[in-house]
Design a protein around this motif. Structure first.
Motif, short mmCIF file in Angstrom:
data_model
loop_
_atom_site.label_atom_id
_atom_site.label_comp_id
_atom_site.label_asym_id
_atom_site.label_seq_id
_atom_site.Cartn_x
_atom_site.Cartn_y
_atom_site.Cartn_z
N GLY A 84 3.46 -5.19 -0.61
CA GLY A 84 3.65 -3.75 -0.62
C GLY A 84 4.65 -3.29 0.42
O GLY A 84 5.51 -2.45 0.16
N ALA A 85 4.55 -3.87 1.63
CA ALA A 85 5.50 -3.51 2.70
C ALA A 85 6.91 -3.97 2.36
O ALA A 85 7.89 -3.26 2.65
CB ALA A 85 5.03 -4.13 4.01
N ILE A 86 7.03 -5.12 1.73
CA ILE A 86 8.36 -5.64 1.38
C ILE A 86 9.02 -4.77 0.32
O ILE A 86 10.19 -4.37 0.43
CB ILE A 86 8.25 -7.10 0.89
N VAL A 87 8.27 -4.46 -0.72
CA VAL A 87 8.81 -3.70 -1.84
C VAL A 87 9.13 -2.25 -1.45
O VAL A 87 10.03 -1.62 -2.02
CB VAL A 87 7.81 -3.74 -3.02
N ALA A 88 8.41 -1.72 -0.46
CA ALA A 88 8.59 -0.32 -0.07
C ALA A 88 9.99 -0.01 0.41
O ALA A 88 10.50 1.10 0.20
CB ALA A 88 7.57 0.04 1.01
N VAL A 89 10.65 -0.96 1.05
CA VAL A 89 11.98 -0.70 1.63
C VAL A 89 13.04 -0.47 0.55
O VAL A 89 13.69 0.59 0.52
CB VAL A 89 12.39 -1.82 2.59
N PRO A 90 13.27 -1.42 -0.37
CA PRO A 90 14.31 -1.17 -1.38
C PRO A 90 13.98 -0.03 -2.34
O PRO A 90 14.87 0.73 -2.72
CB PRO A 90 14.41 -2.51 -2.13
#
Length: 280
Positions: A21-27
């Protein structure tokens, strides 16, 4: 009390769900701002649904599902862009036709497969079944997409507001157009594991819309959008553990609630400013 609150972190599958979730939130948070300003909400929806036939074909042929998803996403983006530029039909109509055709093809292929393996997680997401390979894939895509957006955000911003001025300024408008579509397809591929195809559009639209309501500075809009997306992903995943609900759907509900709060706040602020004679 603290032990109870931290209970979800004791499970490996929840730790990976928080991490994806944290990874996907940026892009998704960054890209959402450009889609909102450019009016490409339907484009994100169209590509996210049109990826389905590529995923099914990749599964049938034994290829990685990500390759099929990206290939179908790019084919949809390029076809939509080409038809919109070489037809009298408006872009939203073109997107509707291409999206529905690709999604229909995907459903036909999906229902024709006779196997014990289900592809439901492609449609609805499978955050609680994230593997190490999924984390690496999402991380690499997030790094590429985020880096490209941050490197070219000024050019993309001008292209979103005034393509004619961008062309007159010497910018490669075509490259920016199809480059943004490529980044969109890559981002949707990165969100496959987290939210699936159907709910991915919420991550691509809601954070940017919320940030647009909160601030008028594009730089702050990018930061707020990423923050809202990250908080929503973490809160939604955390709440799903206690509610025994689907994490992806819970994340979307959190995003919707934040949008409604931002909408009400903006309306109140605008009315207060108008009474005081100050622009809202």
């Amino acid at each position: 009390m603290i032990d109870t609150l931290l209970m979800p972190l004791q499970f490996a599958f929840m730790q990976k769900a928080f991490l994806i979730g944290a990874i996907v939130a940026v892009p998704t948070g960054l890209l959402s701002c450009f889609l909102v300003l450019k009016g490409w909400a339907l484009m994100g929806d169209a590509i996210s649904h049109a990826i389905l036939p590529g995923v099914v074909l990749a599964y049938i042929l034994g290829f990685p599902l990500i390759l099929g998803a990206f290939g179908a996403g790019m084919a949809t983006a390029l076809a939509t862009g080409y038809l919109a530029e070489n037809s009298r039909v408006k872009q939203d109509t073109i997107m509707g036709v291409v999206f529905s055709g690709m999604f229909g093809l995907g459903i036909v292929l999906y229902t024709s497969i006779h196997t014990n393996v289900h592809l439901d997680h492609i449609l609805f997401g499978n955050m609680l079944g994230v593997g190490t390979e999924d984390l690496w894939t999402a991380g690499m895509i997030a790094l590429v997409v985020s880096g490209a957006l941050l490197l070219k955000w000024k050019d993309l911003l001008l292209h979103a507001f005034d393509p004619a001025q961008a062309r007159a300024s010497g910018l490669a408008v075509g490259l920016l157009h199809y480059g943004l579509l490529t980044l969109l397809s890559l981002t949707i591929v990165a969100t496959l594991t987290a939210t699936g195809l159907i709910l991915a559009v919420a991550l691509l639209i809601a954070p940017g819309a919320i940030a647009f309501l909160i601030t008028r500075s594009f730089g702050r809009m990018l930061a707020i959008s990423v923050l809202v997306c990250a908080v929503s992903m973490l809160l939604g995943t955390y709440a799903s553990f206690w509610l025994d609900s689907a994490p992806a759907a819970t994340v979307v509900l959190v995003l919707t609630a934040i949008f409604l709060v931002a909408f009400i706040w903006r309306n109140i602020a605008t009315r207060r400013a108008s009474r005081m004679g100050v622009p809202g």
